[in-house]
Design an enzyme around this catalytic site. Structure first.
Site, mmCIF file in Angstrom:
data_model
loop_
_atom_site.group_PDB
_atom_site.id
_atom_site.type_symbol
_atom_site.label_atom_id
_atom_site.label_comp_id
_atom_site.label_asym_id
_atom_site.label_seq_id
_atom_site.Cartn_x
_atom_site.Cartn_y
_atom_site.Cartn_z
ATOM 1 N N ARG A 73 -8.104 79.578 25.246
ATOM 2 C CA ARG A 73 -8.033 79.786 26.701
ATOM 3 C C ARG A 73 -7.114 80.968 27.005
ATOM 4 O O ARG A 73 -5.919 80.918 26.685
ATOM 5 C CB ARG A 73 -7.477 78.544 27.403
ATOM 6 C CG ARG A 73 -8.276 77.270 27.195
ATOM 7 C CD ARG A 73 -9.432 77.165 28.178
ATOM 8 N NE ARG A 73 -10.371 76.127 27.788
ATOM 9 C CZ ARG A 73 -10.384 74.888 28.264
ATOM 10 N NH1 ARG A 73 -9.502 74.549 29.182
ATOM 11 N NH2 ARG A 73 -11.274 74.018 27.861
ATOM 12 N N GLU B 45 -5.493 81.786 29.437
ATOM 13 C CA GLU B 45 -4.802 81.462 30.696
ATOM 14 C C GLU B 45 -3.347 81.852 30.544
ATOM 15 O O GLU B 45 -2.710 81.454 29.566
ATOM 16 C CB GLU B 45 -4.845 79.949 30.948
ATOM 17 C CG GLU B 45 -6.213 79.388 31.135
ATOM 18 C CD GLU B 45 -6.230 77.863 30.967
ATOM 19 O OE1 GLU B 45 -6.983 77.224 31.697
ATOM 20 O OE2 GLU B 45 -5.520 77.336 30.106
ATOM 21 N N ARG C 53 2.321 72.180 29.161
ATOM 22 C CA ARG C 53 1.022 71.534 28.938
ATOM 23 C C ARG C 53 -0.011 72.472 28.354
ATOM 24 O O ARG C 53 -1.087 72.046 27.958
ATOM 25 C CB ARG C 53 0.453 71.008 30.275
ATOM 26 C CG ARG C 53 1.247 69.914 30.898
ATOM 27 C CD ARG C 53 0.727 69.537 32.259
ATOM 28 N NE ARG C 53 0.949 70.599 33.229
ATOM 29 C CZ ARG C 53 -0.003 71.278 33.838
ATOM 30 N NH1 ARG C 53 -1.268 71.010 33.613
ATOM 31 N NH2 ARG C 53 0.303 72.234 34.689
ATOM 32 N N HIS C 54 0.303 73.755 28.355
ATOM 33 C CA HIS C 54 -0.727 74.731 27.994
ATOM 34 C C HIS C 54 -0.393 75.547 26.754
ATOM 35 O O HIS C 54 0.749 75.919 26.534
ATOM 36 C CB HIS C 54 -0.957 75.692 29.165
ATOM 37 C CG HIS C 54 -1.606 75.041 30.341
ATOM 38 N ND1 HIS C 54 -0.891 74.572 31.412
ATOM 39 C CD2 HIS C 54 -2.911 74.752 30.574
ATOM 40 C CE1 HIS C 54 -1.733 74.026 32.280
ATOM 41 N NE2 HIS C 54 -2.960 74.125 31.791
ATOM 42 N N GLU D 184 -3.201 64.647 32.253
ATOM 43 C CA GLU D 184 -4.597 64.692 31.814
ATOM 44 C C GLU D 184 -4.703 64.974 30.314
ATOM 45 O O GLU D 184 -4.052 65.880 29.799
ATOM 46 C CB GLU D 184 -5.314 65.804 32.594
ATOM 47 C CG GLU D 184 -6.771 65.927 32.239
ATOM 48 C CD GLU D 184 -7.330 67.321 32.528
ATOM 49 O OE1 GLU D 184 -6.943 67.938 33.535
ATOM 50 O OE2 GLU D 184 -8.150 67.782 31.718
ATOM 51 N N SER E 186 -11.372 65.524 29.803
ATOM 52 C CA SER E 186 -12.329 65.718 30.893
ATOM 53 C C SER E 186 -13.700 65.389 30.342
ATOM 54 O O SER E 186 -14.027 65.806 29.221
ATOM 55 C CB SER E 186 -12.353 67.174 31.351
ATOM 56 O OG SER E 186 -11.294 67.416 32.218
ATOM 57 N N ARG F 221 -2.308 67.420 23.286
ATOM 58 C CA ARG F 221 -1.758 66.659 24.417
ATOM 59 C C ARG F 221 -1.727 65.164 24.111
ATOM 60 O O ARG F 221 -0.780 64.480 24.512
ATOM 61 C CB ARG F 221 -2.590 66.901 25.679
ATOM 62 C CG ARG F 221 -2.334 68.256 26.284
ATOM 63 C CD ARG F 221 -2.852 68.306 27.711
ATOM 64 N NE ARG F 221 -2.884 69.681 28.191
ATOM 65 C CZ ARG F 221 -3.462 70.043 29.325
ATOM 66 N NH1 ARG F 221 -4.060 69.150 30.074
ATOM 67 N NH2 ARG F 221 -3.441 71.304 29.702
HETATM 68 P P1 ATP Z 1 -5.757 71.795 32.796
HETATM 69 O O1 ATP Z 1 -6.258 71.588 34.165
HETATM 70 O O2 ATP Z 1 -4.622 70.894 32.453
HETATM 71 O O3 ATP Z 1 -5.476 73.223 32.487
HETATM 72 P P2 ATP Z 1 -8.474 71.730 32.016
HETATM 73 O O4 ATP Z 1 -9.031 70.958 33.158
HETATM 74 O O5 ATP Z 1 -8.666 73.187 31.976
HETATM 75 O O6 ATP Z 1 -6.926 71.360 31.815
HETATM 76 P P3 ATP Z 1 -10.483 70.991 30.228
HETATM 77 O O7 ATP Z 1 -11.129 72.302 30.291
HETATM 78 O O8 ATP Z 1 -11.142 69.880 30.916
HETATM 79 O O9 ATP Z 1 -8.994 71.095 30.699
HETATM 80 O O10 ATP Z 1 -10.217 70.647 28.696
HETATM 81 C C1 ATP Z 1 -10.286 69.338 28.150
HETATM 82 C C2 ATP Z 1 -8.957 68.909 27.581
HETATM 83 O O11 ATP Z 1 -8.429 69.914 26.750
HETATM 84 C C3 ATP Z 1 -7.859 68.696 28.598
HETATM 85 O O12 ATP Z 1 -7.929 67.427 29.165
HETATM 86 C C4 ATP Z 1 -6.627 68.863 27.769
HETATM 87 O O13 ATP Z 1 -6.337 67.697 27.043
HETATM 88 C C5 ATP Z 1 -7.011 69.944 26.819
HETATM 89 N N1 ATP Z 1 -6.558 71.250 27.286
HETATM 90 C C6 ATP Z 1 -7.127 72.048 28.218
HETATM 91 N N2 ATP Z 1 -6.488 73.198 28.355
HETATM 92 C C7 ATP Z 1 -5.470 73.164 27.483
HETATM 93 C C8 ATP Z 1 -4.447 74.084 27.133
HETATM 94 N N3 ATP Z 1 -4.380 75.300 27.706
HETATM 95 N N4 ATP Z 1 -3.557 73.740 26.181
HETATM 96 C C9 ATP Z 1 -3.634 72.520 25.580
HETATM 97 N N5 ATP Z 1 -4.589 71.625 25.856
HETATM 98 C C10 ATP Z 1 -5.503 71.918 26.801
#
Ligand code: ATP
Length: 594
Positions: free
Chosen positions: A357, A359, A365-366, A514, A517, A568
């Site tokens: 990602r 981001e 959390r990321h 979270e 998803s 996570r």
């Molecule tokens: P968030 O809103 O917390 O950034 P997301 O909605 O983008 O998460 P999803 O795309 O649904 O997350 O990804 C599924 C799962 O992957 C998430 O529930 C989380 O456990 C994990 N996840 C997502 N983005 C990250 C990240 N940048 N770093 C670590 N784990 C992540």
């Protein structure tokens, strides 16, 4: 270091002829049968000389025996234990261990070993001398298994001599050694060691790989909780304060907690910290439990690609890179590929692999790379089949690690204290709709959430507040929020037939954060294309057209799935302060090393 020059073991001292015993007296000048032979005078002179020499040798032998009995050595050549210790590099690799002695791991040492010789290969955690004749070393193997090793110099100077005691006490912590010794029961349990009911009386020790005198970060510092996860490099004067310099202080109580940056700069000591090894072991079990549960429920494993030709779920947070004369992207999720597997004639699939990602989220959390635990399955009647499967695998994981990793969890808690992770009782799993969650927040949450609505996504503080309410009300740290509003989910999420304002999509939470998803996907190409347009995405754009066309190639059953973030799950289960602690090599917007 003593005796670095010795390359082959000398015969035991007892087998060597005394240094100058009477039998070894030099022959008289000349020899019988040669010429006329010595004169009587010369003969007498030679006899007297030999007698004198013999007497001298006798006295020397007596002196040496007396010195040995008193435990004294009088010179380097008199170290009778010289072949029992040393730095292997300096011995040019030549050292000997007894051929008939068993190699053991510390965790396996038991009653059957008492009184027996064993060989152990381990790291020296610390070493100290106690008087000239005694030293202690703490030996460590992975999993924080430690044992006390004892060196006692004997009066005879073998198998352990005073120089050997001094050598052992001077080994730098974190050196890798091999030792041979006898397992004994200590007078009292050794509280400081995990193997507390046994100790090793060592008779041979060789340093196979020496650590430097000054470590970048001591083990004690590496095992302290990290509170600063900032990616920013501190100013130089601040770095000296926070970082390496202070961390070499020996006294544990005065060791400051190091920053995550210091840990990453000293990755090897970070990894050696028992707390990090315990986290890694728990992570390994989570993966194992995920895989075994799904395999036993008919899921097939597959590997989606990491390199892809088009941004899978919109272009914003995707890493781009040159790819010959084109551009490539790193997969943001295995989403499309899981669906391709279902379209390709599988009913249940899962994958475990990296997700990228782009981001610029500098939060606990990321990460820019994390490990996804993903599954996708055919839906027979209702999308809740998917929800129940995901809930089942996660409960299996939580119960499994509580059972399999009790010691590791306890170790992690000793560094990062946490309240017990509450699981719902069977049959009392908490599954709220998104609207019910918002209602709870409005009615029982903090003041600032009095006006949350059912069609806006939840913020992280809202999620955490809801987690606290759920814990108090339902006595669980794990729950599901279902039926997310349409606006909060991607174009492939199936709308609820009864209420198109919401989707058949859900998130799972752990301690209010979270971790998953998931939901039902649209499997009808026309419906999918319509949703893509409604969401303002061009259905003819790169990647999207190919995705929709998959559903036109052949009939694809109704299906759904979910993506779990492994890092996570581990971090929040253990209540760690950051997901970075659960990853082997965390990748963040500012950090790509090591
Ligand atoms: P968030 O809103 O917390 O950034 P997301 O909605 O983008 O998460 P999803 O795309 O649904 O997350 O990804 C599924 C799962 O992957 C998430 O529930 C989380 O456990 C994990 N996840 C997502 N983005 C990250 C990240 N940048 N770093 C670590 N784990 C992540």
């Amino acid at each position: 270091m003593a005796d670095s020059a010795a390359t082959t073991p000398a015969p035991p001292a007892e087998q060597q002829p005394p240094a100058a015993a009477p039998a070894a007296a030099p022959a008289a000048e000349g020899a019988e049968g040669e010429g006329e032979g010595p004169s009587k005078k010369a003969q007498k002179k030679a006899e007297a000389k030999a007698k004198k020499e013999a007497e001298k040798a006798r006295r020397a032998a007596e002196r040496e025996a007396a010195a040995k009995a008193a435990g004294k050595t009088t010179g380097p050549t008199e170290d009778l234990a010289k072949d029992n210790y040393g730095v292997v590099k300096e011995r040019k690799g030549q050292f000997e261990l007894s051929a008939d002695v068993e190699d053991v791991n510390l965790k396996n040492i038991g009653e059957e070993h008492v009184g027996k010789a064993v060989i152990v290969r381990a790291w020296v955690q610390n070493a100290r001398i106690q008087g000239a004749k005694m030293a202690f070393v703490e030996l460590r193997e992975e999993g924080a298994w430690t044992i006390q090793g004892v060196f006692v110099a004997s009066n005879e100077g073998t198998p352990v001599s005073k120089p050997m005691v001094k050598f052992a006490a001077g080994i730098n912590p974190e050196s890798f050694v091999v030792v041979e010794g006898t397992v004994q029961k200590p007078l009292e349990p050794v509280k400081s060691c995990k193997v507390s009911n046994y100790e090793l009386h060592i008779r041979k020790i060789f340093v196979l790989a020496a650590a430097p005198q000054m470590l970048g970060m001591t083990l004690a510092a590496a095992n302290r909780p990290i509170t600063n996860f900032s990616d920013e490099e501190p100013a130089p004067e601040k770095a000296a304060e926070d970082g390496v310099d202070k961390l070499s202080i020996a006294a544990e109580s005065s060791i400051p907690a190091a920053t995550m940056l210091t840990h990453l700069d000293n990755i090897i000591m970070h990894k050696r910290a028992p707390v990090q090894q315990a986290i890694a072991d728990i992570r390994m079990e989570v993966k194992d439990l995920f895989r075994s549960y799904l395999k036993s429920h008919g899921f097939k494993e597959f590997e989606p690609p990491c390199l892809i030709g088009a941004a899978s779920e919109g272009g914003a947070n995707v890493f781009r890179m040159p790819y010959f004369d084109k551009e490539a992207f790193l997969a943001q999720s295995p989403q499309f590929y899981k669906q391709f597997e279902i379209a390709g004639g599988r009913k249940r699939v899962f994958s475990i692999g990296p997700v990228f990602r782009a981001e610029n989220s500098n939060t606990p959390r990321h990460m820019t790379e994390f490990t996804g635990l993903d599954l996708e399955m055919e839906i027979k009647k209702d999308y809740r089949e998917v929800l129940l499967m995901l809930e089942g695998v996660l409960l299996h994981i939580f119960r499994g690690i509580k059972e399999r990793c009790a010691a590791e969890i306890e170790l992690v808690r000793s560094v990062y204290p946490a309240e017990e992770f509450l699981l719902p009782e069977p049959g009392k799993e908490v599954r709220l709709t998104f609207a019910e969650g918002q209602k709870l927040l409005r009615e029982e949450g903090p003041e600032e959430f009095r006006n949350v609505t059912d069609d806006e996504d939840m913020s992280t503080p809202q999620e955490k507040a809801l987690g606290a309410i759920v814990r108090k009300k339902f006595n669980t740290d794990f729950y599901v929020l279902d039926k997310f509003p349409e606006g909060a989910r991607p174009f492939y999420a199936k709308l609820d037939d009864a209420n198109p304002k919401v989707t058949n999509a859900f998130d799972f939470f752990l301690r209010g954060q979270e971790i998953l998803s998931g939901g039902q996907r649209i499997n009808d190409p026309e419906e999918l294309e319509a949703r893509i347009i409604q969401k303002g995405v061009d259905p003819k754009s790169a990647g999207i057209k190919d995705y929709v066309d998959v559903f036109r190639q052949a009939g694809v059953p109704a299906h759904g799935g979910g993506g779990i973030g492994l890092d996570r799950v581990v971090a929040w289960f253990l209540n760690l302060p950051s997901v970075h602690l659960a990853a082997y090599y965390p990748r963040t917007p500012k950090r790509l090393l090591p």
